[in-house]
Design an enzyme around this catalytic site. Structure first.
Site, PDB file in Angstrom:
ATOM      1  N   LYS A 181      40.122 -14.598  -2.623  1.00 64.78           N
ATOM      2  CA  LYS A 181      40.223 -15.507  -1.477  1.00 64.78           C
ATOM      3  C   LYS A 181      39.659 -16.879  -1.831  1.00 64.78           C
ATOM      4  CE  LYS A 181      37.658 -16.330   2.101  1.00 64.78           C
ATOM      5  NZ  LYS A 181      37.984 -17.780   2.130  1.00 64.78           N
ATOM      6  N   THR A 206      24.215 -20.707  -0.323  1.00 64.67           N
ATOM      7  CA  THR A 206      23.192 -19.686  -0.101  1.00 64.67           C
ATOM      8  C   THR A 206      23.285 -19.143   1.327  1.00 64.67           C
ATOM      9  OG1 THR A 206      21.768 -20.610  -1.784  1.00 64.67           O
ATOM     10  CG2 THR A 206      20.690 -19.303  -0.080  1.00 64.67           C
ATOM     11  N   GLY A 223      25.985 -16.718   1.334  1.00 68.14           N
ATOM     12  CA  GLY A 223      25.613 -15.601   0.454  1.00 68.14           C
ATOM     13  C   GLY A 223      24.739 -14.575   1.165  1.00 68.14           C
ATOM     14  N   CYS A 263      27.551 -26.768  -8.821  1.00 67.31           N
ATOM     15  CA  CYS A 263      26.309 -26.051  -8.502  1.00 67.31           C
ATOM     16  C   CYS A 263      25.212 -26.410  -9.490  1.00 67.31           C
ATOM     17  CB  CYS A 263      26.568 -24.549  -8.474  1.00 67.31           C
ATOM     18  SG  CYS A 263      27.338 -23.918  -9.963  1.00 67.31           S
TER      19      CYS A 263
HETATM   20  P1  NAD Z   1      30.719 -21.648   1.425  1.00 65.50           P
HETATM   21  O1  NAD Z   1      29.619 -20.677   1.300  1.00 65.50           O
HETATM   22  O2  NAD Z   1      30.871 -22.393   2.695  1.00 65.50           O
HETATM   23  O3  NAD Z   1      32.130 -20.939   1.170  1.00 65.50           O
HETATM   24  C1  NAD Z   1      32.400 -20.204   0.004  1.00 65.50           C
HETATM   25  C2  NAD Z   1      33.481 -19.186   0.302  1.00 65.50           C
HETATM   26  O4  NAD Z   1      32.971 -18.219   1.224  1.00 65.50           O
HETATM   27  C3  NAD Z   1      34.727 -19.754   0.949  1.00 65.50           C
HETATM   28  O5  NAD Z   1      35.859 -19.088   0.410  1.00 65.50           O
HETATM   29  C4  NAD Z   1      34.545 -19.379   2.415  1.00 65.50           C
HETATM   30  O6  NAD Z   1      35.769 -19.294   3.133  1.00 65.50           O
HETATM   31  C5  NAD Z   1      33.889 -18.027   2.291  1.00 65.50           C
HETATM   32  N1  NAD Z   1      33.154 -17.567   3.480  1.00 65.50           N
HETATM   33  C6  NAD Z   1      32.731 -18.288   4.548  1.00 65.50           C
HETATM   34  N2  NAD Z   1      32.069 -17.493   5.417  1.00 65.50           N
HETATM   35  C7  NAD Z   1      32.074 -16.246   4.889  1.00 65.50           C
HETATM   36  C8  NAD Z   1      31.530 -14.995   5.301  1.00 65.50           C
HETATM   37  N3  NAD Z   1      30.838 -14.859   6.431  1.00 65.50           N
HETATM   38  N4  NAD Z   1      31.706 -13.923   4.500  1.00 65.50           N
HETATM   39  C9  NAD Z   1      32.366 -14.033   3.325  1.00 65.50           C
HETATM   40  N5  NAD Z   1      32.913 -15.188   2.885  1.00 65.50           N
HETATM   41  C10 NAD Z   1      32.766 -16.289   3.656  1.00 65.50           C
HETATM   42  O7  NAD Z   1      30.533 -22.641   0.185  1.00 65.50           O
HETATM   43  P2  NAD Z   1      31.340 -23.980  -0.116  1.00 65.50           P
HETATM   44  O8  NAD Z   1      30.872 -25.036   0.822  1.00 65.50           O
HETATM   45  O9  NAD Z   1      32.799 -23.656  -0.203  1.00 65.50           O
HETATM   46  O10 NAD Z   1      30.828 -24.308  -1.605  1.00 65.50           O
HETATM   47  C11 NAD Z   1      29.715 -25.100  -1.890  1.00 65.50           C
HETATM   48  C12 NAD Z   1      28.525 -24.230  -2.245  1.00 65.50           C
HETATM   49  O11 NAD Z   1      28.854 -23.346  -3.311  1.00 65.50           O
HETATM   50  C13 NAD Z   1      27.334 -25.026  -2.749  1.00 65.50           C
HETATM   51  O12 NAD Z   1      26.152 -24.538  -2.171  1.00 65.50           O
HETATM   52  C14 NAD Z   1      27.323 -24.757  -4.243  1.00 65.50           C
HETATM   53  O13 NAD Z   1      26.082 -24.906  -4.871  1.00 65.50           O
HETATM   54  C15 NAD Z   1      27.805 -23.360  -4.273  1.00 65.50           C
HETATM   55  N6  NAD Z   1      28.314 -23.025  -5.606  1.00 65.50           N
HETATM   56  C16 NAD Z   1      27.592 -22.183  -6.395  1.00 65.50           C
HETATM   57  C17 NAD Z   1      28.022 -21.899  -7.674  1.00 65.50           C
HETATM   58  C18 NAD Z   1      27.249 -20.972  -8.567  1.00 65.50           C
HETATM   59  O14 NAD Z   1      27.821 -20.477  -9.526  1.00 65.50           O
HETATM   60  N7  NAD Z   1      25.992 -20.706  -8.299  1.00 65.50           N
HETATM   61  C19 NAD Z   1      29.210 -22.461  -8.152  1.00 65.50           C
HETATM   62  C20 NAD Z   1      29.914 -23.320  -7.328  1.00 65.50           C
HETATM   63  C21 NAD Z   1      29.462 -23.589  -6.044  1.00 65.50           C
END
Ligand code: NAD
Length: 470
Positions: free
Chosen positions: A167, A220, A223, A274
Site C-alpha cells: 500500500k 512514529t 507506527g 528519514c
Molecule cells: P505516515 O505515517 O503518515 O504514513 C505512512 C503510511 O502509513 C501511508 O501509506 C499511510 O497511508 C499509512 N497509514 C496511515 N494511517 C495508518 C494506520 N492507522 N495504520 C496503518 N497505516 C496507516 O507517514 P508519511 O507522512 O507518509 O511519511 C513521513 C514519515 O515517514 C516521516 O516521519 C519519516 O521520517 C518517516 N520515514 C521513515 C523512514 C525510515 O526508514 N525510518 C523512511 C522514510 C520515511
C-alpha cells in the site's frame, strides 16, 4: 492513462477514486483507482491463497522472477521516473536515481539467500535452523521514496517466500500502480497485490488476522498505531519510523570542505528523508564560518519544478507537509536568525526556498521535532561532551554522524551516539547489504542485509536425535 489496483494478478478499477496533486503546481494531476475495504479483503485473500505455492517454489525460481522484475524496472526507467517526479516532486535526476535504486535493490534481493544453518552436529544430535516464510506480508509505504521503499519491502518478502499486499501513501500512489501494471504478468497471481486508500485502510491490513507480518515505513505517530493494531494477532513487525538525525562537526574540520557535504545530507530529497541531517552541531570556533558557507550554498540552489532542467530542489511533496514546514520556519523567526531562505518563491506549487536558521536554542520546535523539509537549524557548541548529550537528548534514534579528520576522536564520539546508524564523515550512506534500524522511537527491528531478511521468516529448528530407535 488509467492507474488500477493489482489484485489476484488482475488490474482492477477501484470502488473509489483518488485524486493526485502535482506538488509543482498544487493542481490535480491524475486520478487513480482507490480500494474499498472489500477490495483490501480481496487482496489479502488473494495473497493468502497464493502463499502455499509461492512458498513451495524453489528459491532459484523465485529469484529468476525477481531478476525479471528488476529488468522491467530498468526497461521502463524513464516512464517511471517521470511519473515519480510528477507526483512526488523530486528533480528528474533524483527520480531516475530512485527508480534505478529500486532495480538495484530487487536484483540484490534476488541474489540473497538464508541457507540452513547447522547449529550443532554432534554424536548425540543434529540441530538445524531453517528460515521459513511467514505468509501474507502487508507492506505500507510513505510518500518520500515510494518506489524504492516499496520494492525494498517487496524484494525481501518475495525472496523469503512470502506474498504481499503493498500500500503506497495516498499522495504518491501512481508510480507504484504503474509498477504493478508492468510486472503483473511476471509474478504469479496473488503473490503481489497493490491497493491504495485515502489514508483510511491501513488499519484493515494491520489488524487483519491473515496478515502475518507488517513492514511499515512512516511516522512514529502512525507506527505506534500499527503496533497496537497488530497486537491482537501477534504479527511480526518491522517499523522504520521518524528521525531527528544530528551531525556533530569537530573543530578540526575545514568549513569550506565540509559545508557542501553537510548541506547535501540535510537537503537530500528536499529534506524529506528519514535520515537527512536535521540538527547540525558546530564548534564555536567555526560556527560563523560554517553558517556563512551553508547560507551561500542555500542561496545558490535552484528551486523549481522537478521536470524542469537545472532544478536542484523540487517542491515539498504535499500541502499538509508544506504547511507544517512553513509553520516551523515562521516560529523560528522569533527563536533564531534566518540567514538563507525563510520564504517561498512566487507562483503556484509547494515550494520553499532552502532555509538555514542560526542562533536557535535546543528548545525550539524546529530542533526538537522532525521538520522533514528544506530547513536546517545550526546549533553552537563549545565542548564535545555537551554536543553528544544534546544530540542524544531526542526521543528519536535513527541516525547521527560525526565529522573530523581525526579518526580516533571521531570514533570516540561515534561510540557515544545513541542511534541505529552512526556515520563518520558522511551521512545517510544506505545499501541493501547494510543493516538499517532505528533506536528509541525511530523503529522496531531491522531492514536490509541478512538481518533484515531474517525478519521476513520464522526461525524453525529441526533437532534430530542420533540415538538409535531399536
Ligand atoms: P505516515 O505515517 O503518515 O504514513 C505512512 C503510511 O502509513 C501511508 O501509506 C499511510 O497511508 C499509512 N497509514 C496511515 N494511517 C495508518 C494506520 N492507522 N495504520 C496503518 N497505516 C496507516 O507517514 P508519511 O507522512 O507518509 O511519511 C513521513 C514519515 O515517514 C516521516 O516521519 C519519516 O521520517 C518517516 N520515514 C521513515 C523512514 C525510515 O526508514 N525510518 C523512511 C522514510 C520515511
Amino acid at each position: 492513462m488509467t492507474y488500477d489496483l493489482l489484485i489476484d494478478g488482475k488490474l482492477v478499477s477501484g470502488d473509489r477514486t483518488l485524486d493526485v496533486v502535482d506538488p509543482a503546481t498544487g493542481a490535480l494531476f491524475a486520478t487513480c483507482a482507490c480500494a474499498s475495504e472489500a477490495q483490501v479483503e480481496q487482496a489479502v485473500a488473494a495473497a493468502a491463497a497464493a502463499f502455499p505455492a509461492w512458498a513451495a517454489t524453489p528459491v532459484e525460481d523465485r529469484s529468476a522472477i525477481m531478476v525479471r522484475i528488476a529488468d522491467v524496472i530498468e526497461a521502463n526507467l524513464e516512464a517511471l521516473a517521470r511519473l515519480l517526479t510528477s507526483e512526488q516532486g523530486k528533480p528528474l535526476a533524483d527520480a531516475r536515481a530512485e527508480v534505478g535504486g529500486a532495480a538495484w535493490f530487487m536484483r540484490n534481493y534476488a541474489n540473497a539467500r538464508l541457507p540452513v544453518e547447522v547449529r550443532e552436529d554432534s554424536e548425540t544430535r543434529r540441530v538445524e535452523l531453517h528460515r521459513v516464510p511467514l505468509g501474507v506480508v502487508a507492506a505500507i509505504v510513505p510518500w518520500n521514496f515510494p518506489l524504492l521503499t516499496g520494492t525494498n519491502k517487496l524484494g525481501a518478502a518475495l525472496i523469503t517466500g512470502n506474498t504481499v499486499v503493498l500500500k503506497p501513501a495516498p499522495t504518491t500512489p501512481l508510480t507504484t500502480l504503474l509498477f504493478g501494471a508492468l510486472v503483473k504478468d511476471i509474478i504469479p497471481a496473488g503473490v503481489l497485490n497493490i491497493v491504495t486508500d485515502h489514508n483510511d485502510l491501513g488499519h484493515v491490513l494491520t489488524a487483519h488476522p491473515k496478515v502475518r507480518k507488517v513492514t511499515f515505513t512512516g511516522s512514529t505517530a502512525t507506527g505506534t498505531k500499527v503496533m497496537a493494531s497488530s497486537a491482537a494477532s501477534l504479527k511480526r513487525l518491522t517499523l522504520e519510523l521518524g528521525g531527528n538525525d544530528s551531525a556533530i562537526v569537530l573543530d578540526d574540520c575545514d568549513p569550506d570542505v565540509v559545508a557542501p557535504k553537510l548541506f547535501d545530507a540535510a537537503f537530500a530529497n528536499n529534506g524529506q528523508l528519514c535520515i537527512a541531517i536535521k540538527r547540525l552541531y558546530v564548534h564555536d570556533s567555526q560556527y560563523d564560518a560554517m553558517c556563512d558557507r551553508l547560507a551561500d550554498i542555500a542561496k545558490n540552489r535552484i528551486v523549481g519544478p522537478g521536470l524542469e532542467q537545472g532544478t536542484q530542489l523540487g517542491p515539498v511533496q504535499n500541502r499538509m507537509q508544506y504547511d507544517k514546514v512553513r509553520a516551523l520556519i515562521d516560529e523560528s523567526r522569533d527563536e533564531g536568525l534566518i540567514i538563507a531562505g525563510g520564504d517561498c518563491p512566487a507562483g503556484p506549487g509547494f515550494f520553499i526556498n532552502p532555509t538555514i536558521v542560526r542562533d536557535i536554542g535546543d528548545d525550539a520546535r524546529l530542533v526538537r521535532e522532525e521538520q522533514f523539509g528544506p530547513v536546517l537549524p545550526v546549533l553552537r557548541y563549545d565542548d564535545v561532551a555537551g554536543a553528544i548529550a544534546r544530540a542524544n537528548a531526542s526521543e528519536f534514534g535513527l541516525g547521527n554522524s560525526v565529522w573530523s579528520n581525526d579518526a580516533v576522536r571521531a570514533q570516540q564520539v561515534a561510540d557515544q551516539l545513541d542511534s541505529g546508524s552512526v556515520w563518520i564523515n558522511q551521512h545517510a550512506d544506505f545499501d541493501p547489504d547494510i543493516p538499517f534500524s532505528g533506536a528509541k522511537m525511530s523503529g522496531v527491528g531491522t531492514e536490509m542485509s541478512e538481518l533484515g531478511l531474517a525478519e521476513f521468516t520464522q526461525a524453525k529448528i529441526i533437532n534430530r536425535s542420533k540415538a538409535v530407535l531399536a
